[in-house]
Design an enzyme around this catalytic site. Structure first.
Site, short mmCIF file in Angstrom:
data_model
loop_
_atom_site.label_atom_id
_atom_site.label_comp_id
_atom_site.label_asym_id
_atom_site.label_seq_id
_atom_site.Cartn_x
_atom_site.Cartn_y
_atom_site.Cartn_z
N GLU A 127 10.93 81.54 -3.54
CA GLU A 127 10.93 82.89 -2.96
C GLU A 127 12.32 83.53 -2.91
O GLU A 127 12.44 84.75 -3.03
CB GLU A 127 10.27 82.91 -1.59
CG GLU A 127 10.92 82.09 -0.50
CD GLU A 127 10.23 82.33 0.85
OE1 GLU A 127 10.25 83.49 1.28
OE2 GLU A 127 9.69 81.39 1.44
N SER B 100 8.28 87.35 8.67
CA SER B 100 7.81 86.73 9.92
C SER B 100 8.99 86.06 10.60
O SER B 100 9.21 86.17 11.79
CB SER B 100 6.74 85.68 9.63
OG SER B 100 5.79 86.19 8.74
N SER C 82 15.59 84.95 6.88
CA SER C 82 16.50 84.14 6.06
C SER C 82 17.74 84.95 5.77
O SER C 82 17.65 86.15 5.50
CB SER C 82 15.84 83.76 4.73
OG SER C 82 15.08 82.59 4.89
N ARG D 253 21.50 79.90 0.89
CA ARG D 253 20.89 80.32 2.14
C ARG D 253 21.83 79.87 3.25
O ARG D 253 22.07 78.68 3.43
CB ARG D 253 19.52 79.67 2.31
CG ARG D 253 18.79 80.11 3.57
CD ARG D 253 17.41 79.44 3.65
NE ARG D 253 16.59 79.93 4.75
CZ ARG D 253 16.60 79.44 5.99
NH1 ARG D 253 17.43 78.46 6.29
NH2 ARG D 253 15.81 79.93 6.93
#
Lengths: 776, 355
Positions: B123, B177, B180, B192
């Site tokens: 993703e 939700s 990141s 990340r």
């Protein structure tokens, strides 16, 4: 205890019929001065400074120019009143504030105090009440400044102040060593909101950040979600809930872990995420738990980001959100471990609730310059960690009939305490050999052992004050207090930091002092000193006749035999009580034959064949035969070899250990008989210095500064530590930067067995630091 | 497709240059699907096509066409799969590129329920590819990238286009939700940095529990009406004004929901106030973590994406304000019009060359 609970905690009114137990709370108010108060959202912390009158046994030499008769004691023991300074901190619920102020007003007698330092959010609210009741002017101090000042003070002065919390470990609390250098550190105060403060020096700190998501968020949002009003109750709910019913986890989105990022399936992806997508009822417990995780994780994450940005590794947490609550300490610890991958540890403080009050007090006491003294936590007068269980609600408390207060008392020592300059690494030095907080078997044994010995101690205490009829009553109070401490420690071994044999011994000494038994062994010591002196010349002569090799062995053996005479060891005190004739020779026969349990005698003798040591530092143990017939002949040989000797003895009494003032007199007497000792004293090759302690054990990180100076000036290259308390219970593993001897007779069969031997086994440990270590 | 925790984002490329011959050859199912998607703007009760985001006349794989943006709740995925089965999706000989956690969680369901094989994609890879692609192809119409000028002054605060020609290094904050945070140094060099579980799901979840609402739109509408200052405890509530010693202004929130510890105040707040406070709490927290990451990573440009920001000007202005104020103007908050669809776009771009 004359009191009844049942006050309404919701309002600030209280049951007027409450009578405070004056013996236990607000002690020594008569001479109190310098008040400070920290009023938080639900708890009030009061601080004051008092002087405590103590009886102390003083010894004074008789004038020996008069003709001596046999049977005359060589010194006089007189009990004198000594005044010492003490800091008192009391924590109680805000509901009791008026009762407490009335009580203080009624009992405050000799004070010249005009102002009371105040801090905390509630200080404003109660200002008028305080001024009206106490007739003191309220002087407000900045909250954060007080907090930091208090934090610096406890980190510097209270051993085992900071701890790591590990919920599932054998012992939940892992206490940290006191670091001589406490700066820089980060303090994260979680009150209604969160403040993140960087502290770089005593007076240099900066609020580097904060967050609005804090204890108030947990409480406020929790109250809305669960209709539960009280903070404690919310925490209780949370501890029973399952957050996975409310939170959306990584596995709820991925079906498993998000492997490529290393995010495990159980990780929370979205707090409260399930309540957004599923249409069902959630239990109060589950929502409270989810909320607790959300807030703890968020605070932990910010803490880590700030720690990283400012390159700080020591991170302390405080504030009402943390205050002794295992639930929040656990979630915060978990969060910090997660976000720093274990690089930073979350640290908590035993006296976290007192920081503001301590700081406000110190602000008011600046002219006294509190930093020039050393301070010691008084175990007799302090409640210990978790004394008031936060999980207990007011109704339960009322039923249990206890007035919920918590105390901390700190004694001021009129000297500065410093590290032994010969420690190899002061930062990693741990005095105690066994941590009873972690070793459950050993804890069990020693608690039992101290409880068993209690009758004997009480008897001894009464006997030491035969002339005072109320001594029986006081001794009984002592018994109750110490037994209560032992019971507390059985359930909460973490109450005063790591539980050790030393802390058990020190607690007993503190309790004895509390009830004015400053030196229960003074008369026994006197009698034994007198008797041993009579044999001194005989022992010295018999040794002199031996060959060099034989002499060294006899001296070593004599030292060990002398160490058998220890009233602190129950096995020995039983023998001494029943057989007053038990003497030096019998003791020698009791000793284990070589090879000893730990036997480095051969290496020692080889060393003695070499050049003499420059200066030997000897930490002595018992009075009587031990010091006179064991230690003196031994150091006499050292002096003859050309080694200077420093005898370090206790500043104050503990068991039958020889004190510095007693040793002065004994040495004088020995010098009168023995030209070797006489010359050494005159030429200052033999020095008597107090060690700064009143403990049967020895903490080499808290020694009298004068002793440290003497050690350095004389170029000390040999340290001898004698006795179970100083060389076995403590310092057995202490690494020194010079040669050392650790000598003891194990007078306890349980301990001997544990070390792989029998009772009266001998430890003769001789250690030489490796060359590489020496250069450090 | 990008199958997230709350929403499924679907991007559909509709070729407009279909020749008559091609049309002849096309299977019926394909025509029917195209008709279904392009002739509706809502699908069932919860599926929505964001018409205002549609990009026309794009060239993809040598074909000219329109890009459509569709979303529906993740819990409707089974219904979507049944529809795919009924409309014979599997007969199209095409691969369905999917990203987001759901690509992994529901892979088996795609196969068993709709006979569809998924090409699963990471993703975050897709997110970054999608951002760069969309920015590069949008040339006319409203600017893709924008910021709020004068965020600290409500009177003068206005939306302005931002030139993202030279985007790196860049902090990319994706608020779905959960959240990141990525540090992007070049087209294919990123990491990340961290994430937080306090995201859009938390806002909606707490709002549902506190106000009884059930959709993001409802929650947001309530938040717009409400006032958070009666719910939160402000610095001035404690200190009477600014806490000057530490440079804290009186209007700053000292404790989110801090006033709610008091029963009288709990009884006097409205649902709208609670929704507003929830929005402000979550948004400020994201701002605060983002700012710390930007400092730690030494990056000044921050792009916020994700569906939490959809029609959520309140949060965007709040983020702009917070970043500007607390960084003393050092940090700039940037936003993208196709806020929630970049993952899906990135996945589409991975489609094996269909020609």
């Amino acid at each position: 205890m004359a009191l009844c609970g049942g006050a309404d905690r919701g309002s600030h009114s209280m049951d007027k019929s409450i009578t405070l137990p004056p013996d236990e709370i607000f002690r020594n108010l008569e001479n109190a001065k310098r008040f400070a108060i920290d009023i938080g959202g639900s708890l009030t912390k009061l601080a004051y400074y008092s002087t405590v009158q103590h009886q102390v046994a003083k010894v004074r030499s008789f004038d020996h120019s008069a003709k001596e008769t046999d049977g005359d004691p060589l010194y006089e023991i007189s009990v004198q009143e000594e005044i010492t300074a003490r800091l008192h901190f009391i924590k109680f619920e805000n509901a009791y504030i008026e009762t407490c102020l009335d009580f203080i007003k009624d009992h405050l007698v000799n004070t010249e105090t005009k102002v009371i330092k105040a801090t905390g959010g509630g200080a404003h609210k109660f200002k008028d009440l305080i001024e009206k009741k106490l007739k003191l002017k309220v002087d407000k101090e900045d909250e954060m400044t007080c907090l930091i000042k208090g934090c610096n003070f406890v980190l510097k002065n209270i051993p085992h102040e900071a701890f790591v919390y590990a919920k599932h470990a054998d012992s939940e609390f892992r206490f940290q060593n006191t670091h001589p250098d406490i700066f820089p550190y980060m303090l994260i105060n979680i009150g209604s909101g969160v403040s993140i403060v960087k502290v770089e020096a005593e007076d240099k700190f900066e609020r580097i950040g904060g967050s609005s998501i804090g204890g108030g968020t947990f409480w406020g949002l929790g109250a809305l979600l669960t209709k539960t009003k009280r903070f404690d109750e919310l925490l209780q709910l949370a501890s029973k809930g399952q957050h996975t019913n409310v939170d959306m986890l990584v596995k709820d989105i991925y079906g498993g872990a998000y492997g490529s990022l290393g995010l495990t399936g159980d990780l929370i992806a979205s707090s409260f995420g399930k309540s957004a997508t599923t249409d069902k009822e959630f239990s109060k417990e589950d929502m409270a738990k989810s909320l607790l995780h959300m807030i703890s994780n968020d605070i932990g994450q910010l803490a880590c980001l700030y720690a990283k940005l400012h390159n700080l590794t020591r991170v302390y947490f405080g504030g009402f959100f943390i205050r002794g609550h295992p639930v929040t300490m656990h979630t915060i610890t978990y969060s910090i471990n997660f976000f720093t991958k274990g690089e930073v540890q979350a640290l908590f403080l035993r006296h976290e609730g007192y920081l503001g009050a301590i700081g406000a007090f110190l602000k008011g006491a600046e002219e006294d310059n509190p930093n020039q003294y050393s301070w010691e936590e008084n175990y007799a007068g302090s409640s210990g960690l978790m004394s008031v269980s936060p999980e207990l609600n007011p109704v339960q408390r009322a039923r249990s009939g206890t007035f919920p207060f918590d105390m901390l008392e700190m004694d001021r020592l009129e000297r500065q305490l410093v590290n032994l300059p010969l420690l190899q690494d002061a930062t990693s030095y741990i005095p105690d050999t066994v941590d009873l907080t972690e070793d459950a078997l050993a804890r069990e044994y020693w608690l039992y052992c101290f409880e068993e010995a209690l009758d004997g101690v009480v008897k001894r205490a009464i006997a030491s004050q035969k002339d005072q009829p109320e001594a029986v009553e006081r001794a009984e109070k002592f018994r109750q207090k110490y037994r209560h401490k032992l019971q507390t420690l059985r359930h909460q071994p973490f109450a005063y930091g790591s539980l050790t044999v030393r802390s058990l011994l020190d607690t007993r000494e503190h309790c004895l002092n509390e009830f004015n038994f400053p030196d229960p062994y003074s008369k026994i010591k006197q009698k034994e000193n007198d008797m041993a002196l009579k044999y001194y010349l005989k022992v010295v002569k018999s040794v002199e006749e031996l060959s060099w090799e034989q002499r060294q062995f006899t001296l070593a053996k004599g030292l060990l035999a002398g160490n058998v005479f220890d009233w602190g060891a129950k096995a020995v005190s039983d023998v001494l009580e029943s057989d007053p004739e038990f003497g030096f020779e019998q003791a020698k026969q009791q000793l284990q034959e070589r090879p000893w349990l730990v036997d480095a005698y051969n290496q020692w003798i080889e060393r003695l064949k070499g050049p003499p040591h420059k200066c030997a530092l000897f930490f002595v143990d018992n009075s009587g035969i031990d010091i006179i017939l064991g230690v003196f002949p031994f150091i006499r040989e050292l002096l003859i070899r050309g080694t200077e000797v420093v005898l370090a003895s206790n500043s104050g009494p503990a068991l039958n250990d020889v004190t510095n003032s007693e040793l002065q007199i004994l040495t004088e007497r020995i010098a009168a008989m023995d030209p070797v000792i006489h010359a050494a004293l005159r030429e200052d090759r033999l020095a008597l210095v107090q060690n700064g302690s009143s403990s049967p054990c020895l903490d080499l990180s808290r020694l009298d500064k004068v002793l440290a100076t003497v050690i350095r000036e004389r170029g000390t290259d040999l340290v001898i530590i004698e006795g179970m308390g100083r060389a076995i219970h403590t310092n057995y593993y202490a690494m020194l930067s010079c040669e050392s001897l650790k000598l003891a007779v194990i007078k306890n069969s349980w301990l001997a067995e544990r070390l792989g031997g029998k009772i009266f086994s001998v430890v003769f440990k001789y250690e030489v630091p490796s060359k590489a270590q020496e250069q450090h | 497709m990008d199958i997230g925790g709350t929403l499924v984002k679907l991007v559909y490329f509709e070729p407009k240059d279909i020749t008559a011959e091609e049309e002849q050859e096309e299977v019926e199912s394909l025509k029917s699907i195209r008709r279904y998607l392009t002739s509706h703007t809502a699908y069932g009760k919860t599926g929505i096509r964001d018409v205002h985001l549609e990009l026309s006349d794009l060239i993809l794989w040598g074909r000219k066409g329109n890009l459509h943006f569709i979303r529906f709740p993740t819990h409707e995925l089974p219904a979507f799969l049944l529809m795919g089965r009924d409309k014979h999706f599997s007969s199209l000989h095409t691969t369905l590129c999917a990203t987001g956690g759901g690509a992994f969680k529901y892979e088996d369901d795609f196969r068993t329920m709709a006979n569809l094989q998924l090409l699963k994609l990471d993703e975050l890879d897709c997110l970054i590819k999608g951002v760069m692609y969309i920015y590069s192809v949008v040339s006319s119409g409203p600017p893709e990238c924008y910021y709020f000028e004068h965020p600290t002054d409500p009177e003068r605060c206005e939306q302005k286009a931002y030139n993202l020609e030279d985007p790196y290094p860049l902090l990319l904050v994706n608020i779905g939700s959960g959240v990141s945070i990525l540090a992007v140094y070049s087209k294919d060099n990123y990491k990340r940095v961290t994430g937080t579980s306090l995201g859009g799901g938390t806002f909606l979840g707490l709002c549902c529990l506190l106000t009884g609402c059930s959709t993001f739109e409802e929650a947001l509408a309530m938040a717009t009406e409400g006032e958070s200052t009666c719910v939160d405890k402000l610095v001035r509530d404690i200190y009477g004004g600014d806490y000057e010693r530490f440079g804290l202004p009186g209007w700053a929130v000292a404790s989110s929901f801090g006033n709610m510890i008091c029963k009288e105040k709990r009884d006097s707040v409205s649902k709208e106030d609670l929704a507003r406070a929830t929005l402000v709490t979550i948004t400020n927290n994201i701002g605060s973590i983002t700012r710390m990451c930007a400092l730690n990573e030494n990056i000044e440009r921050v792009v916020f994406v994700g569906n939490f920001l959809r029609v959520n000007t309140l949060s965007m202005k709040l983020l702009s304000y917070a970043l500007d104020y607390w960084s003393k103007g050092q940090l700039k908050a940037l936003f993208l019009r196709h806020e929630g669809y970049f993952g899906a776009v990135g996945a589409l771009l991975e489609l094996p060359n269909p020609s």
